[in-house]
Write an enzyme that holds these catalytic residues in place. Sequence first.
Site, PDB file in Angstrom:
ATOM      1  N   SER A 105      -0.493  -4.008   0.102  1.00 56.73           N
ATOM      2  CA  SER A 105      -1.726  -4.015  -0.681  1.00 56.73           C
ATOM      3  C   SER A 105      -2.579  -5.254  -0.461  1.00 56.73           C
ATOM      4  CB  SER A 105      -1.386  -3.922  -2.173  1.00 56.73           C
ATOM      5  OG  SER A 105      -0.722  -2.714  -2.473  1.00 56.73           O
ATOM      6  N   HIS A 144      -0.947  -1.220  -9.916  1.00 57.18           N
ATOM      7  CA  HIS A 144       0.422  -0.885  -9.513  1.00 57.18           C
ATOM      8  C   HIS A 144       1.449  -1.275 -10.573  1.00 57.18           C
ATOM      9  CE1 HIS A 144      -0.413   0.672  -5.555  1.00 57.18           C
ATOM     10  NE2 HIS A 144      -1.172  -0.376  -5.271  1.00 57.18           N
TER      11      HIS A 144
END
Length: 456
Positions: free
Chosen positions: A305, A382
């Site tokens: 990410s 997340h």
Amino acid sequence: MSSNTSFFGDLLTTIADRGRALLDRNTRTSGATKAATLVERCEQLLSGRGEASGVALATDILDRYARMKTGERIAFFEALAETFGPDRARLDAAIASYGRTGSDAAVAELHLASEPRRQELFRRFNMAAGATLSLVRMREHLMDAMVHRRDLAAVDRDFSHLFSSWFNRGFLVLRRIDWSTPANVLEKIIRYEAVHAIRDWNDLRARVDSPDRRCYAFFHPALVDEPLIFVEVALTKDIPGAIAPVLDQSRELLEPEKATTAVFYSISNCQRGLGGVSFGNFLIKQVVEEISREIPSLTTFVTLSPVPGFRAWLDGERKAETPAALTAADKETLKALDTPDWAEKAEVREALTPVLSAAAAYYFLVARTSKGKPVDPVARFHLGNGARLEKINPMGDLSPKGIAQAAGLMVNYRYVLADIEKNHETFAGKGEVVASPAVKKLLRADAGARALVPVS
């Protein structure tokens, strides 16, 4: 004969064009006038009972709206805010009735009376063919206007409320995107990719048609060829720490059955007008289920990410007289970031790595916004979905974009299915960031005693 047919066809077209011009002539004077005309039709739509006439009127309203310019749209949004709120008289009567009786019927009437009229208006707009996408685009225009017009927030809340119902998870359809997907959808995948730009069709094919790559998207029945959100997945043997090898078209391809790790390296929301409607958590969980059935050898599910807020936060720390996360030596080392070609020098990268790692650990584990949330938006997403912060990768993305937004930093979040609910509760309920021991070790011993770094 054909020439006569052509002549009469052209004549009818000319007459029709002039007719439309005459109809529109009186609405060219100002945005307010066009908005007022549209408001009149909206009132007609709300007062009408016939479905057929309602469809025609809704179509006409949306067609007129589509031809409006920015100022005219804002005038229409102002009318939606001022004219199509709750029916005040009905609401006052419902409040009085509830105060007198407290009955179930009074509660039901109070609920109905408190609903803004524009919510029913939007529902009736949605009778027109293709209206759902038109309303999504309308909200995009509203979001643009709200940069300077926060007084329109009530209209935005109504859009968000309805879209949350219309785009409920139960309506979403998961599809795999591959080279057999229709070209118009593939073109949108290229256009909507928001994390790692797709350079050309060859790049796209490498991402969706290689044996060790997958791409999945959510669709809605009302937006058949419009993906809502999509995720790109790399099948690997290890958890990657950098994006360049993942995107490398010349890499050695891996047979899917030999993969042990699924890497979610890009998640892109496609419809800005659906902002605030969450799809990503459902998408990741369903893709994990889907890909696990296809490839049983997969045991590890992680992301690779970006960290979009890190560079801005780090620059703020560097400018601060008494930074919370940096020592004087750290600030001296980080001066290298001001050199344009620092990422090309191995010795500079080596010197920066421990400093960036420690700063990143503080950024994720200690720093908070003024509302007490983790600073990074991707982290909030997340961690809120039940992942844990698995690994910090200081030189994970040395592209110009990666350097500009994160000083090259990337991270891995890990999804362990058995821990998702527990991690979610820890983050949502206690505000704690669930992180691996490796990440926690990067945090300096005195970091927790320092003042938190508030970021607005």
